[in-house]
Design an enzyme around this catalytic site. Structure first.
Site, PDB file in Angstrom:
ATOM      1  N   ARG A 147     -18.523  -8.779  -3.919  1.00 21.17           N
ATOM      2  CA  ARG A 147     -17.742  -8.572  -2.685  1.00 21.17           C
ATOM      3  C   ARG A 147     -17.675  -7.088  -2.362  1.00 21.17           C
ATOM      4  O   ARG A 147     -17.407  -6.268  -3.241  1.00 21.17           O
ATOM      5  CB  ARG A 147     -16.346  -9.123  -2.921  1.00 21.17           C
ATOM      6  CG  ARG A 147     -15.343  -9.002  -1.779  1.00 21.17           C
ATOM      7  CD  ARG A 147     -14.010  -9.437  -2.354  1.00 21.17           C
ATOM      8  NE  ARG A 147     -12.983  -9.746  -1.399  1.00 21.17           N
ATOM      9  CZ  ARG A 147     -11.993  -8.923  -1.086  1.00 21.17           C
ATOM     10  NH1 ARG A 147     -11.952  -7.709  -1.606  1.00 21.17           N
ATOM     11  NH2 ARG A 147     -11.043  -9.316  -0.270  1.00 21.17           N
ATOM     12  N   ASP A 161       0.824  -1.218   0.000  1.00 21.22           N
ATOM     13  CA  ASP A 161       0.000   0.000   0.000  1.00 21.22           C
ATOM     14  C   ASP A 161       0.855   1.264   0.000  1.00 21.22           C
ATOM     15  O   ASP A 161       0.582   2.229  -0.712  1.00 21.22           O
ATOM     16  CB  ASP A 161      -0.952   0.006   1.194  1.00 21.22           C
ATOM     17  CG  ASP A 161      -2.104  -0.984   1.010  1.00 21.22           C
ATOM     18  OD1 ASP A 161      -2.256  -1.507  -0.118  1.00 21.22           O
ATOM     19  OD2 ASP A 161      -2.834  -1.226   1.975  1.00 21.22           O
TER      20      ASP A 161
HETATM   21  O1  LIG Z   1      -9.923  -6.088  -0.947  1.00 20.74           O
HETATM   22  C1  LIG Z   1      -8.981  -6.545  -0.331  1.00 20.74           C
HETATM   23  O2  LIG Z   1      -9.102  -7.520   0.429  1.00 20.74           O
HETATM   24  C2  LIG Z   1      -7.628  -5.930  -0.515  1.00 20.74           C
HETATM   25  C3  LIG Z   1      -7.687  -4.520  -1.013  1.00 20.74           C
HETATM   26  C4  LIG Z   1      -6.369  -3.841  -0.930  1.00 20.74           C
HETATM   27  O3  LIG Z   1      -5.379  -4.413  -0.633  1.00 20.74           O
HETATM   28  C5  LIG Z   1      -6.277  -2.407  -1.208  1.00 20.74           C
HETATM   29  O4  LIG Z   1      -7.299  -1.812  -1.560  1.00 20.74           O
HETATM   30  O5  LIG Z   1      -5.185  -1.833  -1.076  1.00 20.74           O
HETATM   31 FE   LIG Z   2      -3.793  -2.986  -0.329  1.00 18.05          FE
END
Ligand SMILES: O=C(O)CCC(=O)C(=O)O
Ligand SMILES: [Fe+2]
Length: 506
Positions: free
Chosen positions: A197, A114
């Site tokens: 989801r 991230d």
């Molecule tokens: O949706 C997820 O489980 C991961 C999403 C993710 O890692 C993000 O948005 O940075």
């Molecule tokens: Fe992420």
């Protein structure tokens, strides 16, 4: 800075879960999507309009709860929001052909760090609104992928890509994951195979000056934000760029590439594993085969229960950050830079890009408007009639039309910047009156043409071939000038008669 991972269940109660899913669905109606994924930034200035007051307030309180939870999980006195996203992901078969797909085939499942997406992301939180459920004959419960208020989904697991083995979490409604945003937490959400989801993503910074701010003007003028800009500039320094290049060179985010790269960069176990070596040799593996090879080489560990007891303490959790070099986003990975969200404005066309609503970057403005309007109509045809109240529907019309680059529907703003007109009909009338006062209506009483709202969504061209004006074939759009009509379109101009097109085919 403390590193680690925490998982918590029952962070949201069932009412909150469903209320937030309802909010996400309402917010996303009419938004562009990137393939199977639709995202919306709930901290954007205009967000309350899209989310509805109740949903917006609920989100805001959840954001504060998440922030305080992270502060306590990682012993940080104060964290600041660096941005958040509502994300909905459909299983592939559910991706609608609605003309609103600005990035067909978009991959949302790439492993990433991230903090490499945005340097301000010191800490991350993922809050799931619905549950993973794998339909197996022996499964503990039946899955319902079609339950509208809170469907299940299959696939879509969350995975920490650790050395030697993935640590896998199956999302559950109300489950919160918090973790530090650095390379110690390379991760991805896997592909959704069935159902839909929903996840709320939150990112936090330790630095007040990097707090999320939506308004570009504010950014230009605030000392805090100037500091943030300086920080961003520093990230582009040669030293930082060189580090980025080094990280890129040593890693590949896709499983196929990861398997192939095992001998170069993976841990010893993976490098000597026969299936990994086979994968390295067979560059012609299909993605599925590569995934299988990858899984065989690195058997996943599954997390269940209320905490991460399954995970042995790592160097990172002991306080010494694990500086493994991990993949950064590849060039193809565009992170979460949203195309054209969240105001309903058309996505900007990238050079050479063909997709979206069927135009390329060579399209004229008028072609873009027509195609955009047609896409919105297809969207409605696919998604059915709106679920919102009449008032919400009017707001939706406004949201869809407000950012469009043709004659402004809402020229008048109150001192607070809010639209003066409470609904699209009023605004349309006001615009017609405004034109009338200025120089007589260009195209007559537009309202009497057709009361159907979709004409307005269609932009400037709707209604121009109606009966009363049959003697003139319209060549313009509301607000067109004489110069545009004559010089750019080669049409005739005659503004002496009210109620007929002033710009018409010669
Ligand atoms: O949706 C997820 O489980 C991961 C999403 C993710 O890692 C993000 O948005 O940075
Ligand atoms: Fe992420």
């Amino acid at each position: 800075m403390a590193c680690g991972r925490v998982m918590r269940d029952h962070f949201l109660d069932e009412n909150e879960q469903t209320a937030l899913i309802t909010t996400v669905e309402r917010t996303m109606r009419g938004l562009f999507h990137q393939g199977a994924q639709t995202s919306f930034a709930p901290e954007a200035k205009s967000a309350a309009r899209h989310m509805g007051a109740a949903g917006h307030a609920l989100f805001a309180s959840v954001l504060q709860r998440v922030r305080r939870t992270l502060e306590s999980d990682f012993g940080v006195a104060r964290l600041y929001s660096a941005g958040s996203l509502l994300t909905r992901i459909w299983a592939d078969e559910r991706v609608p052909r609605d003309g609103m797909d600005v990035e067909p085939g978009h991959r949302y499942d790439n492993p990433h760090v991230d903090k490499a997406n945005r340097a301000s992301y010191d800490y991350s939180a993922l809050l799931y609104l619905n549950s993973h459920c794998h339909a197996d004959p022996g499964a503990p419960r039946a899955c319902d992928y079609d339950r509208p208020e809170r469907p299940d989904f299959d696939g879509g697991r969350f995975v920490w890509v650790d050395e030697g083995s993935d640590l896998v979490v199956e999302p559950r409604a109300g489950r919160l994951l918090t973790f530090s945003g650095g390379t110690e937490n390379l991760h991805h959400g896997s592909k959704v195979l069935n159902g839909t989801r929903y996840v709320l993503g939150f990112w936090f910074t330790c630095h007040a000056e990097l707090e999320y701010e939506d308004d570009e003007d504010c950014i230009a003028n605030s000392p805090n934000a100037r500091a943030a800009i300086a920080h961003r500039e520093a990230l582009r320094s040669p030293a930082h760029t060189a580090l980025g290049a080094e990280i890129d060179a040593s890693h590949n985010p896709r499983p196929a590439e990861r398997a192939a790269a095992g001998a170069r960069s993976g841990p010893a176990a993976a490098a000597t594993d026969p299936s990994t070596t086979a994968a390295a040799e067979a560059s012609e593996l299909t993605p599925d085969e590569a995934d299988e090879a990858d899984e065989a080489a690195r058997p996943p560990r599954y997390v269940d229960g209320l905490d991460l007891e399954a995970r042995p303490p790592s160097a990172a959790e002991d306080g010494a950050v694990d500086h493994r070099r991990l993949p950064r986003p590849s060039d193809a990975w565009r992170g979460y830079d949203l195309p054209g969200f969240p105001d309903g404005t058309p996505a900007p066309f990238e050079e050479g890009y063909e997709g979206g609503y069927g135009l390329d970057d060579q399209a004229t403005m008028e072609e873009a408007i027509e195609a955009y309007a047609a896409a919105l109509e297809r969207y409605d045809a696919v998604h059915g009639p709106p679920m919102e109240s009449a008032e919400d529907e009017a707001r939706l019309k406004r949201q869809r039309t407000a950012g469009m680059p043709f004659h402004p529907l809402y020229p008048e703003k109150s001192p607070g910047g809010e639209d003066v007109h409470s609904n699209a009909e009023d605004a349309w009338d006001a615009m017609v009156a405004h034109d009338a006062a200025r120089r007589a209506p260009a195209y007559g009483e537009r309202r009497s043409v057709n009361d159907a709202g979709e004409e307005r969504l269609g932009g400037g061209s709707a209604g121009r071939r109606r009966g009363g004006a049959a003697e003139r074939t319209d060549c313009g759009f509301p607000g067109i000038t004489e110069a545009q009509c004559v010089q750019e379109r080669g049409c005739r101009w005659d503004d002496s008669r009210v109620g007929v097109p002033w710009c018409f085919e010669a």
